[in-house]
Design an enzyme around this catalytic site. Sequence first.
Site, PDB file in Angstrom:
ATOM      1  N   ARG A 106       2.490  13.003  -1.198  1.00  0.00           N
ATOM      2  CA  ARG A 106       2.763  13.129   0.246  1.00  0.00           C
ATOM      3  C   ARG A 106       4.129  13.760   0.478  1.00  0.00           C
ATOM      4  NH1 ARG A 106       1.973   7.006   1.378  1.00  0.00           N
ATOM      5  NH2 ARG A 106       3.184   7.130  -0.536  1.00  0.00           N
TER       6      ARG A 106
ATOM      7  N   GLY B  29      -0.228   6.172  -7.239  1.00  0.00           N
ATOM      8  CA  GLY B  29      -0.565   4.766  -7.087  1.00  0.00           C
ATOM      9  C   GLY B  29       0.557   3.981  -6.459  1.00  0.00           C
TER      10      GLY B  29
ATOM     11  N   TYR C 148      -4.185  -5.377  -7.308  1.00  0.00           N
ATOM     12  CA  TYR C 148      -3.684  -4.295  -8.168  1.00  0.00           C
ATOM     13  C   TYR C 148      -4.467  -4.304  -9.487  1.00  0.00           C
ATOM     14  CZ  TYR C 148      -0.657  -1.438 -11.075  1.00  0.00           C
ATOM     15  OH  TYR C 148      -0.191  -0.454 -11.927  1.00  0.00           O
TER      16      TYR C 148
END
Length: 263
Positions: free
Chosen positions: A35, A78, A141
Amino acid sequence: MSRKTAVVTGASRGIGLAIARRLLAAGWQVFGLSRSEGPVEEIPWIPCDVSVPESVNQALESACMQAGRLDLLVCNAGMGISGAVEFTSEEDAELQIDVNLMGAVRCARKAASVMRKQGFGKIIFISSLAAIFPLPFQSLYSASKAGMNVFSDALGIELRPFGVQTCTVMLNDVRTDFTDSRKKTETGDGIYGGAIRASVEKMERSERNGMTPERAAEEVYRLAEKKKLPAHRIVGASNQLLGLLYRILPTDLMLSVIRGIYG
Ligand SMILES: NC(=O)c1ccc[n+]([C@@H]2O[C@H](COP(=O)([O-])OP(=O)(O)OC[C@H]3O[C@@H](n4cnc5c(N)ncnc54)[C@H](OP(=O)(O)O)[C@@H]3O)[C@@H](O)[C@H]2O)c1
Protein backbone atom coordinates in the site's frame (compact mmCIF):
# COMPACT_ATOMS: atom_id res chain seq x y z
CA MET A 1 16.23 -13.65 -23.19
CA SER A 2 14.44 -11.34 -20.73
CA ARG A 3 15.43 -11.25 -17.07
CA LYS A 4 13.77 -13.54 -14.55
CA THR A 5 10.91 -11.66 -12.96
CA ALA A 6 9.53 -11.74 -9.44
CA VAL A 7 6.57 -10.09 -7.77
CA VAL A 8 6.97 -9.72 -4.01
CA THR A 9 3.99 -8.59 -1.95
CA GLY A 10 4.64 -6.54 1.16
CA ALA A 11 7.99 -5.33 -0.20
CA SER A 12 7.82 -1.85 1.34
CA ARG A 13 9.66 -2.97 4.49
CA GLY A 14 10.76 -5.94 6.60
CA ILE A 15 11.09 -9.42 5.13
CA GLY A 16 9.50 -8.52 1.78
CA LEU A 17 11.91 -5.65 1.25
CA ALA A 18 14.87 -7.89 2.11
CA ILE A 19 13.62 -10.54 -0.35
CA ALA A 20 13.16 -7.95 -3.10
CA ARG A 21 16.65 -6.56 -2.50
CA ARG A 22 18.23 -10.03 -2.53
CA LEU A 23 16.57 -10.96 -5.82
CA LEU A 24 17.51 -7.60 -7.30
CA ALA A 25 21.15 -8.10 -6.26
CA ALA A 26 21.13 -11.42 -8.13
CA GLY A 27 19.96 -9.75 -11.34
CA TRP A 28 16.24 -10.47 -11.15
CA GLN A 29 13.65 -7.95 -12.23
CA VAL A 30 11.50 -7.32 -9.17
CA PHE A 31 8.15 -5.60 -8.65
CA GLY A 32 7.17 -4.70 -5.08
CA LEU A 33 3.48 -4.64 -4.22
CA SER A 34 2.27 -2.83 -1.10
CA ARG A 35 0.00 0.00 0.00
CA SER A 36 2.91 2.35 0.70
CA GLU A 37 6.04 2.90 -1.35
CA GLY A 38 9.24 1.25 -0.16
CA PRO A 39 12.55 3.06 0.35
CA VAL A 40 14.40 1.41 -2.54
CA GLU A 41 14.09 3.26 -5.83
CA GLU A 42 15.40 0.37 -7.95
CA ILE A 43 12.43 -1.78 -6.96
CA PRO A 44 9.48 -0.64 -9.08
CA TRP A 45 6.53 -0.18 -6.74
CA ILE A 46 3.04 -1.12 -7.80
CA PRO A 47 0.42 0.13 -5.34
CA CYS A 48 -1.63 -2.81 -4.11
CA ASP A 49 -3.87 -3.66 -1.20
CA VAL A 50 -4.07 -7.45 -1.07
CA SER A 51 -7.43 -7.23 0.67
CA VAL A 52 -8.97 -5.67 -2.47
CA PRO A 53 -9.42 -8.19 -5.33
CA GLU A 54 -9.40 -5.55 -8.10
CA SER A 55 -6.22 -4.00 -6.69
CA VAL A 56 -4.48 -7.39 -6.76
CA ASN A 57 -5.61 -8.15 -10.32
CA GLN A 58 -4.51 -4.77 -11.62
CA ALA A 59 -1.13 -4.91 -9.87
CA LEU A 60 -0.27 -8.39 -11.18
CA GLU A 61 -1.49 -7.53 -14.67
CA SER A 62 0.69 -4.43 -14.65
CA ALA A 63 3.79 -6.40 -13.54
CA CYS A 64 3.22 -9.15 -16.11
CA MET A 65 2.58 -6.67 -18.90
CA GLN A 66 5.79 -4.76 -18.15
CA ALA A 67 7.96 -7.87 -17.78
CA GLY A 68 6.29 -10.22 -20.25
CA ARG A 69 6.83 -13.14 -17.85
CA LEU A 70 6.37 -14.12 -14.21
CA ASP A 71 8.90 -16.56 -12.77
CA LEU A 72 8.20 -16.06 -9.08
CA LEU A 73 5.45 -14.76 -6.83
CA VAL A 74 6.31 -14.30 -3.16
CA CYS A 75 3.14 -13.95 -1.06
CA ASN A 76 4.63 -12.14 1.90
CA ALA A 77 2.23 -9.27 2.75
CA GLY A 78 0.83 -9.78 6.20
CA MET A 79 -0.08 -8.40 9.58
CA GLY A 80 -0.84 -9.71 13.05
CA ILE A 81 -3.57 -9.30 15.60
CA SER A 82 -3.54 -10.60 19.17
CA GLY A 83 -6.00 -11.05 21.99
CA ALA A 84 -8.44 -13.56 23.41
CA VAL A 85 -10.71 -14.98 20.73
CA GLU A 86 -13.92 -14.12 22.60
CA PHE A 87 -12.91 -10.45 22.82
CA THR A 88 -11.70 -10.16 19.21
CA SER A 89 -14.03 -8.04 17.11
CA GLU A 90 -15.59 -9.40 13.95
CA GLU A 91 -13.73 -6.70 11.98
CA ASP A 92 -10.30 -7.65 13.35
CA ALA A 93 -10.92 -11.36 12.86
CA GLU A 94 -11.97 -10.78 9.25
CA LEU A 95 -9.04 -8.44 8.63
CA GLN A 96 -6.53 -11.05 9.84
CA ILE A 97 -7.86 -13.77 7.55
CA ASP A 98 -8.52 -11.37 4.69
CA VAL A 99 -5.01 -9.91 4.54
CA ASN A 100 -2.90 -12.94 5.43
CA LEU A 101 -4.83 -15.80 3.85
CA MET A 102 -7.22 -14.35 1.27
CA GLY A 103 -4.62 -11.78 0.21
CA ALA A 104 -2.27 -14.63 -0.65
CA VAL A 105 -5.10 -16.58 -2.31
CA ARG A 106 -5.96 -13.58 -4.53
CA CYS A 107 -2.36 -13.07 -5.62
CA ALA A 108 -1.76 -16.77 -6.20
CA ARG A 109 -5.00 -17.13 -8.20
CA LYS A 110 -3.96 -14.37 -10.57
CA ALA A 111 -0.38 -15.65 -10.85
CA ALA A 112 -1.58 -19.22 -11.40
CA SER A 113 -3.33 -18.34 -14.66
CA VAL A 114 -0.24 -16.53 -15.98
CA MET A 115 2.17 -19.28 -14.92
CA ARG A 116 -0.06 -22.09 -16.19
CA LYS A 117 -0.17 -20.51 -19.64
CA GLN A 118 3.58 -19.88 -19.78
CA GLY A 119 4.27 -23.41 -18.45
CA PHE A 120 6.56 -22.50 -15.55
CA GLY A 121 6.67 -20.52 -12.33
CA LYS A 122 7.06 -20.68 -8.56
CA ILE A 123 4.80 -19.38 -5.82
CA ILE A 124 6.40 -19.03 -2.39
CA PHE A 125 4.18 -18.31 0.61
CA ILE A 126 5.72 -16.64 3.65
CA SER A 127 4.19 -18.57 6.50
CA SER A 128 5.05 -19.02 10.17
CA LEU A 129 5.89 -21.76 12.64
CA ALA A 130 2.60 -20.63 14.23
CA ALA A 131 0.97 -22.64 11.43
CA ILE A 132 2.11 -25.86 13.11
CA PHE A 133 2.61 -24.59 16.69
CA PRO A 134 -0.70 -22.77 17.31
CA LEU A 135 -0.25 -19.74 19.55
CA PRO A 136 -2.83 -18.88 22.22
CA PHE A 137 -4.02 -15.26 21.99
CA GLN A 138 -2.82 -15.29 18.39
CA SER A 139 -5.33 -17.91 17.30
CA LEU A 140 -6.50 -16.09 14.21
CA TYR A 141 -2.95 -15.34 13.11
CA SER A 142 -2.06 -19.02 13.59
CA ALA A 143 -5.19 -20.03 11.65
CA SER A 144 -4.32 -17.67 8.78
CA LYS A 145 -0.88 -19.26 8.43
CA ALA A 146 -2.13 -22.85 8.84
CA GLY A 147 -4.63 -22.09 6.08
CA MET A 148 -1.81 -20.74 3.94
CA ASN A 149 0.22 -23.94 4.37
CA VAL A 150 -2.67 -26.17 3.33
CA PHE A 151 -3.62 -23.87 0.46
CA SER A 152 -0.06 -23.96 -0.86
CA ASP A 153 0.07 -27.76 -0.67
CA ALA A 154 -3.24 -28.21 -2.51
CA LEU A 155 -2.44 -25.57 -5.12
CA GLY A 156 0.92 -27.22 -5.74
CA ILE A 157 -0.84 -30.47 -6.65
CA GLU A 158 -3.25 -28.63 -8.98
CA LEU A 159 -0.50 -26.79 -10.82
CA ARG A 160 2.13 -29.51 -11.00
CA PRO A 161 1.04 -30.75 -14.47
CA PHE A 162 1.68 -27.23 -15.78
CA GLY A 163 5.22 -26.90 -14.43
CA VAL A 164 4.23 -24.54 -11.62
CA GLN A 165 5.52 -25.22 -8.10
CA THR A 166 4.50 -23.94 -4.67
CA CYS A 167 6.28 -23.82 -1.31
CA THR A 168 5.58 -22.43 2.16
CA VAL A 169 8.48 -20.93 4.04
CA MET A 170 7.81 -21.16 7.76
CA LEU A 171 9.63 -18.46 9.68
CA ASN A 172 9.89 -18.11 13.41
CA ASP A 173 10.99 -14.83 15.01
CA VAL A 174 12.27 -12.14 12.65
CA ARG A 175 13.23 -8.61 13.76
CA THR A 176 10.92 -6.29 11.80
CA ASP A 177 8.22 -3.64 12.30
CA PHE A 178 5.75 -6.51 12.45
CA THR A 179 6.02 -6.56 16.27
CA ASP A 180 5.18 -2.88 16.77
CA SER A 181 2.51 -2.96 14.05
CA ARG A 182 0.60 -5.82 15.72
CA LYS A 183 -3.02 -4.87 16.41
CA LYS A 184 -3.41 -5.88 20.06
CA THR A 185 -6.35 -6.13 22.37
CA GLU A 186 -5.84 -6.94 26.03
CA THR A 187 -9.56 -6.87 26.78
CA GLY A 188 -10.34 -9.58 29.30
CA ASP A 189 -6.76 -9.86 30.54
CA GLY A 190 -8.02 -9.84 34.15
CA ILE A 191 -10.46 -12.65 33.42
CA TYR A 192 -7.65 -14.67 31.83
CA GLY A 193 -5.41 -14.08 34.88
CA GLY A 194 -2.99 -11.79 33.02
CA ALA A 195 -2.20 -14.50 30.47
CA ILE A 196 -3.05 -12.38 27.40
CA ARG A 197 -0.51 -9.68 28.14
CA ALA A 198 2.14 -12.14 29.45
CA SER A 199 1.85 -14.39 26.41
CA VAL A 200 2.04 -11.62 23.83
CA GLU A 201 4.89 -9.88 25.69
CA LYS A 202 6.88 -13.12 25.67
CA MET A 203 6.30 -13.53 21.95
CA GLU A 204 7.32 -9.92 21.32
CA ARG A 205 10.58 -10.36 23.25
CA SER A 206 11.41 -13.38 21.07
CA GLU A 207 10.58 -11.45 17.89
CA ARG A 208 12.81 -8.52 18.87
CA ASN A 209 15.67 -11.00 19.37
CA GLY A 210 14.88 -12.94 16.23
CA MET A 211 16.83 -13.42 13.02
CA THR A 212 17.39 -10.58 10.57
CA PRO A 213 15.05 -10.22 7.59
CA GLU A 214 18.14 -10.69 5.39
CA ARG A 215 18.64 -14.20 6.81
CA ALA A 216 15.05 -15.10 5.87
CA ALA A 217 15.48 -13.46 2.46
CA GLU A 218 18.60 -15.50 1.72
CA GLU A 219 16.61 -18.70 2.16
CA VAL A 220 13.82 -17.45 -0.11
CA TYR A 221 16.40 -16.49 -2.72
CA ARG A 222 17.95 -19.98 -2.59
CA LEU A 223 14.51 -21.48 -3.13
CA ALA A 224 13.84 -19.10 -6.01
CA GLU A 225 16.96 -20.39 -7.78
CA LYS A 226 16.29 -24.08 -7.03
CA LYS A 227 15.09 -26.39 -9.78
CA LYS A 228 12.69 -28.26 -7.52
CA LEU A 229 10.92 -26.67 -4.57
CA PRO A 230 10.23 -28.53 -1.31
CA ALA A 231 6.60 -28.29 -0.16
CA HIS A 232 7.70 -26.72 3.12
CA ARG A 233 10.88 -25.05 4.34
CA ILE A 234 11.66 -24.02 7.91
CA VAL A 235 14.38 -21.39 8.25
CA GLY A 236 17.10 -21.75 10.92
CA ALA A 237 18.63 -24.84 12.56
CA SER A 238 16.84 -24.49 15.92
CA ASN A 239 13.53 -23.92 14.12
CA GLN A 240 14.14 -27.00 11.98
CA LEU A 241 14.56 -28.96 15.23
CA LEU A 242 11.15 -27.64 16.32
CA GLY A 243 9.77 -28.82 12.99
CA LEU A 244 11.18 -32.29 13.66
CA LEU A 245 9.60 -32.33 17.15
CA TYR A 246 6.28 -31.34 15.57
CA ARG A 247 6.48 -34.43 13.36
CA ILE A 248 7.32 -36.87 16.14
CA LEU A 249 5.50 -35.56 19.23
CA PRO A 250 1.91 -36.59 19.93
CA THR A 251 -0.35 -33.55 19.39
CA ASP A 252 -1.59 -33.43 23.00
CA LEU A 253 2.00 -33.40 24.29
CA MET A 254 2.96 -30.68 21.82
CA LEU A 255 -0.04 -28.56 22.89
CA SER A 256 0.81 -28.97 26.58
CA VAL A 257 4.35 -27.73 25.87
CA ILE A 258 2.92 -24.67 24.07
CA ARG A 259 0.52 -24.18 27.01
CA GLY A 260 3.49 -24.20 29.37
CA ILE A 261 5.29 -21.53 27.39
CA TYR A 262 2.52 -19.26 26.12
CA GLY A 263 -0.67 -20.31 27.93
N1 LIG B 1 8.42 -10.84 11.76
C1 LIG B 1 8.23 -12.08 12.16
O1 LIG B 1 8.68 -12.48 13.27
C2 LIG B 1 7.52 -13.06 11.27
C3 LIG B 1 7.56 -14.43 11.63
C4 LIG B 1 6.89 -15.34 10.82
C5 LIG B 1 6.22 -14.92 9.68
N2 LIG B 1 6.21 -13.59 9.37
C6 LIG B 1 5.46 -13.20 8.17
O2 LIG B 1 6.30 -12.48 7.30
C7 LIG B 1 5.52 -11.59 6.49
C8 LIG B 1 6.18 -10.22 6.46
O3 LIG B 1 6.21 -9.71 7.78
P1 LIG B 1 7.28 -8.64 8.29
O4 LIG B 1 7.84 -9.17 9.56
O5 LIG B 1 8.19 -8.24 7.22
O6 LIG B 1 6.26 -7.45 8.68
P2 LIG B 1 6.30 -5.88 8.36
O7 LIG B 1 7.67 -5.35 8.52
O8 LIG B 1 5.20 -5.30 9.19
O9 LIG B 1 5.90 -5.81 6.80
C9 LIG B 1 4.62 -6.17 6.37
C10 LIG B 1 4.52 -5.88 4.88
O10 LIG B 1 3.21 -6.29 4.45
C11 LIG B 1 2.60 -5.21 3.75
N3 LIG B 1 1.15 -5.24 3.93
C12 LIG B 1 0.43 -5.30 5.07
N4 LIG B 1 -0.88 -5.27 4.80
C13 LIG B 1 -1.00 -5.19 3.45
C14 LIG B 1 -2.09 -5.11 2.56
N5 LIG B 1 -3.37 -5.11 2.98
N6 LIG B 1 -1.85 -5.05 1.23
C15 LIG B 1 -0.57 -5.04 0.76
N7 LIG B 1 0.50 -5.11 1.56
C16 LIG B 1 0.29 -5.16 2.88
C17 LIG B 1 3.22 -3.94 4.35
O11 LIG B 1 3.19 -2.87 3.42
P3 LIG B 1 2.15 -1.64 3.47
O12 LIG B 1 1.84 -1.38 4.91
O13 LIG B 1 2.91 -0.54 2.79
O14 LIG B 1 0.98 -2.10 2.67
C18 LIG B 1 4.66 -4.40 4.56
O15 LIG B 1 5.40 -4.24 3.38
C19 LIG B 1 4.11 -11.59 7.09
O16 LIG B 1 3.27 -12.39 6.30
C20 LIG B 1 4.31 -12.23 8.46
O17 LIG B 1 3.18 -12.91 8.90
C21 LIG B 1 6.83 -12.65 10.13
